[in-house]
Design a protein around this motif. Structure first.
Motif, PDB file in Angstrom:
ATOM      1  N   PRO A 152      -7.124   1.189 -22.572  1.00 48.54           N
ATOM      2  CA  PRO A 152      -6.654   2.070 -21.499  1.00 48.54           C
ATOM      3  C   PRO A 152      -6.601   3.542 -21.912  1.00 48.54           C
ATOM      4  N   LEU A 153      -6.665   3.796 -23.226  1.00 50.25           N
ATOM      5  CA  LEU A 153      -6.618   5.171 -23.725  1.00 50.25           C
ATOM      6  C   LEU A 153      -7.966   5.572 -24.322  1.00 50.25           C
ATOM      7  N   ALA A 154      -9.039   5.056 -23.718  1.00 47.34           N
ATOM      8  CA  ALA A 154     -10.379   5.259 -24.275  1.00 47.34           C
ATOM      9  C   ALA A 154     -10.727   6.731 -24.454  1.00 47.34           C
ATOM     10  N   ASP A 155     -10.245   7.586 -23.559  1.00 44.97           N
ATOM     11  CA  ASP A 155     -10.604   9.005 -23.603  1.00 44.97           C
ATOM     12  C   ASP A 155      -9.578   9.855 -24.348  1.00 44.97           C
ATOM     13  N   LYS A 156      -8.672   9.218 -25.066  1.00 42.37           N
ATOM     14  CA  LYS A 156      -7.607   9.951 -25.757  1.00 42.37           C
ATOM     15  C   LYS A 156      -7.820   9.915 -27.270  1.00 42.37           C
ATOM     16  N   GLY A 157      -7.406  10.991 -27.917  1.00 43.24           N
ATOM     17  CA  GLY A 157      -7.398  11.017 -29.363  1.00 43.24           C
ATOM     18  C   GLY A 157      -8.594  11.723 -29.967  1.00 43.24           C
ATOM     19  N   THR A 158      -8.447  12.029 -31.252  1.00 44.72           N
ATOM     20  CA  THR A 158      -9.539  12.665 -31.993  1.00 44.72           C
ATOM     21  C   THR A 158     -10.631  11.624 -32.254  1.00 44.72           C
ATOM     22  N   LEU A 159     -11.731  12.096 -32.782  1.00 42.97           N
ATOM     23  CA  LEU A 159     -12.824  11.169 -33.100  1.00 42.97           C
ATOM     24  C   LEU A 159     -12.365  10.139 -34.125  1.00 42.97           C
ATOM     25  N   ASN A 160     -11.621  10.592 -35.147  1.00 39.75           N
ATOM     26  CA  ASN A 160     -11.148   9.647 -36.158  1.00 39.75           C
ATOM     27  C   ASN A 160     -10.200   8.611 -35.562  1.00 39.75           C
ATOM     28  N   ALA A 161      -9.319   9.062 -34.659  1.00 36.06           N
ATOM     29  CA  ALA A 161      -8.374   8.134 -34.031  1.00 36.06           C
ATOM     30  C   ALA A 161      -9.115   7.123 -33.150  1.00 36.06           C
ATOM     31  N   ARG A 162     -10.099   7.606 -32.408  1.00 31.94           N
ATOM     32  CA  ARG A 162     -10.874   6.699 -31.554  1.00 31.94           C
ATOM     33  C   ARG A 162     -11.652   5.700 -32.404  1.00 31.94           C
ATOM     34  N   THR A 163     -12.214   6.172 -33.504  1.00 31.82           N
ATOM     35  CA  THR A 163     -12.995   5.282 -34.363  1.00 31.82           C
ATOM     36  C   THR A 163     -12.116   4.205 -34.969  1.00 31.82           C
ATOM     37  N   ASP A 164     -10.901   4.578 -35.411  1.00 31.46           N
ATOM     38  CA  ASP A 164      -9.974   3.586 -35.972  1.00 31.46           C
ATOM     39  C   ASP A 164      -9.626   2.524 -34.925  1.00 31.46           C
ATOM     40  N   ARG A 165      -9.338   2.961 -33.688  1.00 30.94           N
ATOM     41  CA  ARG A 165      -9.024   1.995 -32.630  1.00 30.94           C
ATOM     42  C   ARG A 165     -10.233   1.113 -32.339  1.00 30.94           C
ATOM     43  N   LEU A 166     -11.394   1.721 -32.350  1.00 29.15           N
ATOM     44  CA  LEU A 166     -12.616   0.977 -32.064  1.00 29.15           C
ATOM     45  C   LEU A 166     -12.830  -0.136 -33.091  1.00 29.15           C
ATOM     46  N   ILE A 167     -12.650   0.159 -34.370  1.00 30.27           N
ATOM     47  CA  ILE A 167     -12.838  -0.848 -35.422  1.00 30.27           C
ATOM     48  C   ILE A 167     -11.877  -2.016 -35.206  1.00 30.27           C
ATOM     49  N   ARG A 168     -10.624  -1.705 -34.852  1.00 26.98           N
ATOM     50  CA  ARG A 168      -9.635  -2.772 -34.626  1.00 26.98           C
ATOM     51  C   ARG A 168     -10.001  -3.607 -33.404  1.00 26.98           C
ATOM     52  N   LEU A 169     -10.420  -2.943 -32.326  1.00 25.46           N
ATOM     53  CA  LEU A 169     -10.738  -3.677 -31.100  1.00 25.46           C
ATOM     54  C   LEU A 169     -12.006  -4.517 -31.245  1.00 25.46           C
ATOM     55  N   LEU A 170     -12.972  -4.025 -31.997  1.00 25.92           N
ATOM     56  CA  LEU A 170     -14.187  -4.809 -32.225  1.00 25.92           C
ATOM     57  C   LEU A 170     -13.833  -6.157 -32.852  1.00 25.92           C
ATOM     58  N   LYS A 171     -12.917  -6.126 -33.794  1.00 25.19           N
ATOM     59  CA  LYS A 171     -12.503  -7.367 -34.451  1.00 25.19           C
ATOM     60  C   LYS A 171     -11.671  -8.228 -33.514  1.00 25.19           C
ATOM     61  N   ARG A 172     -10.728  -7.602 -32.796  1.00 25.24           N
ATOM     62  CA  ARG A 172      -9.836  -8.353 -31.920  1.00 25.24           C
ATOM     63  C   ARG A 172     -10.602  -9.034 -30.786  1.00 25.24           C
ATOM     64  N   CYS A 173     -11.653  -8.383 -30.293  1.00 26.46           N
ATOM     65  CA  CYS A 173     -12.422  -8.932 -29.161  1.00 26.46           C
ATOM     66  C   CYS A 173     -13.562  -9.851 -29.604  1.00 26.46           C
ATOM     67  N   GLY A 174     -13.667 -10.087 -30.901  1.00 29.32           N
ATOM     68  CA  GLY A 174     -14.682 -11.002 -31.382  1.00 29.32           C
ATOM     69  C   GLY A 174     -16.100 -10.513 -31.183  1.00 29.32           C
ATOM     70  N   VAL A 175     -16.300  -9.204 -31.243  1.00 32.12           N
ATOM     71  CA  VAL A 175     -17.643  -8.646 -31.067  1.00 32.12           C
ATOM     72  C   VAL A 175     -18.525  -9.045 -32.249  1.00 32.12           C
ATOM     73  N   GLU A 176     -19.748  -9.479 -31.938  1.00 37.43           N
ATOM     74  CA  GLU A 176     -20.675  -9.925 -32.980  1.00 37.43           C
ATOM     75  C   GLU A 176     -21.905  -9.037 -33.093  1.00 37.43           C
ATOM     76  N   ILE A 177     -22.160  -8.240 -32.080  1.00 35.95           N
ATOM     77  CA  ILE A 177     -23.307  -7.333 -32.107  1.00 35.95           C
ATOM     78  C   ILE A 177     -23.058  -6.208 -31.113  1.00 35.95           C
ATOM     79  N   ILE A 178     -23.474  -4.987 -31.465  1.00 37.61           N
ATOM     80  CA  ILE A 178     -23.300  -3.814 -30.607  1.00 37.61           C
ATOM     81  C   ILE A 178     -24.685  -3.331 -30.177  1.00 37.61           C
ATOM     82  N   ILE A 179     -24.849  -3.114 -28.871  1.00 36.77           N
ATOM     83  CA  ILE A 179     -26.132  -2.629 -28.334  1.00 36.77           C
ATOM     84  C   ILE A 179     -25.898  -1.307 -27.631  1.00 36.77           C
TER      85      ILE A 179
END
Length: 353
Positions: A134-161
């Motif tokens: 819900p906060l996709a557009d919030k935060g610095t690049l580093n903050a967004r990247t950290d959240r992204l790494i956590r969510l990729l794992k939590r959502c069971g992502v296996e490949i990014i296109i």
């Protein structure tokens, strides 16, 4: 509205099949009054062919063999506009659909489009949004990247296109593109997930200047337009036959008949996207006119509705075009041309004097 399909006998034939007059045999058809249902089937028709299957196999290889790998298997899918790159990705995503689980959504394939005006922050935002942040557009690049790494794992992502990757090459400076290269490299390293970049053919050449990305995306798959020369023509015929089978009409339209196939190839220049637009629109017109099949007249109307840069004379109502492919270009010479003149496609090479 209700969908009306054919009834079949124990032998698998329908009353319409037994007549042998070109009626539908491979797929159900709709009562032509059911416009909404017919439109849905027309627009969702997807035809598998060798090129798609090869790329899907490679995508699956990247996904499965990257599990547990310290250096994930990444790749690029390249091709000119209209060759079906996005459609292949959509077909692959159908194999690995999003599912609801107790812990939340499981998203095995994360697919995003590169933003029209791309930056690292906007790409990270697109990925976060696709993962439900819900906060996709919030935060610095580093903050967004950290959240992204956590969510990729939590959502069971296996490949990014990442589709439409040429946007980065078209809008960013060399310095910015180097930064994007570094960010993608770090994303792959931290997430330990394979990334697939999808874009125009020029992406492959430009990335050669950026070793950080080029080394990781050495595997490249290409989608080319259909070809008309004899060794490749059968593939086009097979595609048309499969497409004809999926159309919700009372009779097959004979799309793969040699003459009709030749006209369709000329009108579409062998591009899957152009071909599908013409045939789909032709099917809509046939249903509106309560016709049992697509006719040359319907395809002529569809060609005019879907094609901005049209070639004259009409490829469906005019003389049969004779197609000769030279050096990868398409040259069209009309047989029995009116007024003893010849017409060539705009992509034809110049004739020697």
């Amino acid at each position: 509205m209700t969908l009306t399909t054919k009834t079949t006998s124990d032998s698998g034939e329908s009353p319409q099949d037994s007549g042998g007059n070109g009626d539908r045999g491979a797929a159900p058809f709709l009562d032509l009054a059911c416009g909404d249902g017919a439109s849905l089937l027309i627009e969702t028709a997807r035809i598998r062919h060798k090129r798609w299957d090869n790329i899907i196999r490679k995508l699956e290889y990247c996904r499965t063999w990257s599990k547990g790998a310290t250096d994930p298997y990444c790749m690029m899918v390249l091709g000119e506009s209209g060759t079906g790159k996005s459609a292949v990705v959509a077909a692959y995503m159908q194999r690995h659909k999003v599912s609801e689980e107790e812990e939340g959504q499981r998203i095995p394939v994360l697919k995003v489009d590169a933003p029209a005006v791309p930056t690292m922050k906007s790409l990270a935002e697109s990925m976060l949004f696709a993962l439900g942040d819900p906060l996709a557009d919030k935060g610095t690049l580093n903050a967004r990247t950290d959240r992204l790494i956590r969510l990729l794992k939590r959502c069971g992502v296996e490949i990014i296109i990442v589709d439409e990757f040429q946007h980065f090459l078209e809008h960013e400076s060399a310095k910015s593109l180097q930064s994007t290269s570094d960010w993608l490299k770090n994303l792959i390293t931290q997430s330990r997930l394979p990334v697939v970049l999808v874009g125009l053919e020029k992406c492959g050449k430009i990335l050669e200047s950026y070793p950080q990305l080029d080394r990781r995306f050495m595997a490249q798959a290409y989608l080319k337009p259909f070809r008309w020369h004899e060794a490749k023509r059968e593939e086009f015929f097979h595609f048309l036959s499969e497409l004809d089978d999926q159309l919700p009409l009372r009779e097959k339209s004979g799309l793969s008949d040699p003459e009709m196939a030749q006209r369709l190839f000329f009108a579409s220049k062998g591009l899957v996207s152009s071909l599908m637009k013409i045939v789909r629109q032709g099917a809509h017109i046939a249903i509106e006119l309560n016709e049992p099949r697509i006719t040359a007249k319907s395809l002529s109307k569809a060609y005019k509705l879907t094609t901005a840069r049209r070639i004259k004379p009409d490829p469906f109502l005019g003389p049969l075009p004779e197609i000769d492919e030279t050096w990868g270009k398409m040259q069209v010479i009309l047989t029995n041309p009116p007024f003893n003149t010849s017409v060539k496609s705009k992509v034809a090479p110049k004739q020697a004097a």
